[in-house]
Design a protein around this motif. Structure first.
Motif, PDB file in Angstrom:
ATOM      1  N   LEU A  71       0.818  -1.217   0.000  1.00 40.72           N
ATOM      2  CA  LEU A  71       0.000   0.000   0.000  1.00 40.72           C
ATOM      3  C   LEU A  71       0.850   1.264   0.000  1.00 40.72           C
ATOM      4  O   LEU A  71       0.514   2.243  -0.671  1.00 40.72           O
ATOM      5  CB  LEU A  71      -0.951   0.004   1.198  1.00 40.72           C
ATOM      6  N   GLU A  72       1.932   1.254   0.735  1.00 38.14           N
ATOM      7  CA  GLU A  72       2.805   2.429   0.781  1.00 38.14           C
ATOM      8  C   GLU A  72       3.396   2.698  -0.607  1.00 38.14           C
ATOM      9  O   GLU A  72       3.390   3.830  -1.082  1.00 38.14           O
ATOM     10  CB  GLU A  72       3.925   2.230   1.806  1.00 38.14           C
ATOM     11  N   GLY A  73       3.881   1.661  -1.256  1.00 32.53           N
ATOM     12  CA  GLY A  73       4.410   1.822  -2.616  1.00 32.53           C
ATOM     13  C   GLY A  73       3.333   2.244  -3.597  1.00 32.53           C
ATOM     14  O   GLY A  73       3.554   3.096  -4.460  1.00 32.53           O
ATOM     15  N   PHE A  74       2.140   1.665  -3.470  1.00 35.30           N
ATOM     16  CA  PHE A  74       1.021   2.004  -4.340  1.00 35.30           C
ATOM     17  C   PHE A  74       0.629   3.473  -4.170  1.00 35.30           C
ATOM     18  O   PHE A  74       0.432   4.194  -5.152  1.00 35.30           O
ATOM     19  CB  PHE A  74      -0.163   1.081  -4.033  1.00 35.30           C
ATOM     20  N   LYS A  75       0.525   3.924  -2.932  1.00 36.28           N
ATOM     21  CA  LYS A  75       0.177   5.325  -2.665  1.00 36.28           C
ATOM     22  C   LYS A  75       1.199   6.281  -3.262  1.00 36.28           C
ATOM     23  O   LYS A  75       0.835   7.318  -3.829  1.00 36.28           O
ATOM     24  CB  LYS A  75       0.069   5.562  -1.159  1.00 36.28           C
ATOM     25  N   LYS A  76       2.475   5.954  -3.151  1.00 28.58           N
ATOM     26  CA  LYS A  76       3.523   6.807  -3.718  1.00 28.58           C
ATOM     27  C   LYS A  76       3.420   6.860  -5.236  1.00 28.58           C
ATOM     28  O   LYS A  76       3.581   7.928  -5.834  1.00 28.58           O
ATOM     29  CB  LYS A  76       4.900   6.300  -3.297  1.00 28.58           C
ATOM     30  N   ALA A  77       3.136   5.724  -5.863  1.00 26.77           N
ATOM     31  CA  ALA A  77       3.004   5.698  -7.317  1.00 26.77           C
ATOM     32  C   ALA A  77       1.800   6.515  -7.775  1.00 26.77           C
ATOM     33  O   ALA A  77       1.880   7.276  -8.741  1.00 26.77           O
ATOM     34  CB  ALA A  77       2.884   4.248  -7.806  1.00 26.77           C
ATOM     35  N   VAL A  78       0.665   6.387  -7.078  1.00 24.80           N
ATOM     36  CA  VAL A  78      -0.538   7.146  -7.424  1.00 24.80           C
ATOM     37  C   VAL A  78      -0.283   8.638  -7.228  1.00 24.80           C
ATOM     38  O   VAL A  78      -0.655   9.461  -8.083  1.00 24.80           O
ATOM     39  CB  VAL A  78      -1.746   6.670  -6.588  1.00 24.80           C
ATOM     40  N   LYS A  79       0.366   9.009  -6.145  1.00 22.81           N
ATOM     41  CA  LYS A  79       0.675  10.423  -5.880  1.00 22.81           C
ATOM     42  C   LYS A  79       1.557  10.984  -7.002  1.00 22.81           C
ATOM     43  O   LYS A  79       1.305  12.082  -7.499  1.00 22.81           O
ATOM     44  CB  LYS A  79       1.378  10.556  -4.540  1.00 22.81           C
ATOM     45  N   PHE A  80       2.554  10.221  -7.424  1.00 25.22           N
ATOM     46  CA  PHE A  80       3.429  10.663  -8.497  1.00 25.22           C
ATOM     47  C   PHE A  80       2.645  10.888  -9.786  1.00 25.22           C
ATOM     48  O   PHE A  80       2.820  11.901 -10.468  1.00 25.22           O
ATOM     49  CB  PHE A  80       4.535   9.624  -8.730  1.00 25.22           C
ATOM     50  N   ILE A  81       1.768   9.951 -10.136  1.00 26.12           N
ATOM     51  CA  ILE A  81       0.957  10.070 -11.363  1.00 26.12           C
ATOM     52  C   ILE A  81       0.066  11.293 -11.292  1.00 26.12           C
ATOM     53  O   ILE A  81      -0.047  12.051 -12.258  1.00 26.12           O
ATOM     54  CB  ILE A  81       0.132   8.789 -11.585  1.00 26.12           C
ATOM     55  N   ARG A  82      -0.570  11.518 -10.170  1.00 29.00           N
ATOM     56  CA  ARG A  82      -1.492  12.652 -10.027  1.00 29.00           C
ATOM     57  C   ARG A  82      -0.785  13.989 -10.072  1.00 29.00           C
ATOM     58  O   ARG A  82      -1.357  14.994 -10.509  1.00 29.00           O
ATOM     59  CB  ARG A  82      -2.287  12.519  -8.734  1.00 29.00           C
ATOM     60  N   GLU A  83       0.460  14.027  -9.628  1.00 31.04           N
ATOM     61  CA  GLU A  83       1.208  15.284  -9.616  1.00 31.04           C
ATOM     62  C   GLU A  83       1.816  15.618 -10.978  1.00 31.04           C
ATOM     63  O   GLU A  83       2.241  16.740 -11.195  1.00 31.04           O
ATOM     64  CB  GLU A  83       2.313  15.237  -8.548  1.00 31.04           C
ATOM     65  N   LYS A  84       1.879  14.664 -11.877  1.00 32.00           N
ATOM     66  CA  LYS A  84       2.489  14.886 -13.199  1.00 32.00           C
ATOM     67  C   LYS A  84       1.494  15.327 -14.213  1.00 32.00           C
ATOM     68  O   LYS A  84       0.530  15.135 -14.531  1.00 32.00           O
ATOM     69  CB  LYS A  84       3.230  13.649 -13.683  1.00 32.00           C
TER      70      LYS A  84
END
Length: 75
Positions: free
Chosen positions: A62-75
């Motif tokens: 979940l921690e890795g998933f959240k970081k990946a989603v945050k990165f996608i949303r910020e780009k």
């Protein structure tokens, strides 16, 4: 215990893809998350891809998933 050990299932449909979030229990009593992507190919057949995350790995996943989603949303 449900069909094939399923104790919970949620389906998310997005265009040609359908995602299944299945919580299952194996015969030893271990709980795990099975994420399945199903999509139609050009032959009208279905391709299925599956990922299994065991209960002891959920927090790290979940921690890795959240970081990946945050990165996608910020780009």
């Amino acid at each position: 215990m449900g069909l094939r050990g399923e104790i919970f299932s949620e389906k998310a449909i997005s265009g040609r893809r359908t995602y299944f979030f299945n919580v299952k229990e194996n015969r030893h009593g271990d709980i795990f998350l099975n994420i399945v992507e199903s999509k139609k190919n050009n032959n009208q057949d279905f391709e299925r891809y599956s990922l299994i995350v065991f209960e002891e790995d959920l927090e790290v996943f979940l921690e890795g998933f959240k970081k990946a989603v945050k990165f996608i949303r910020e780009k």
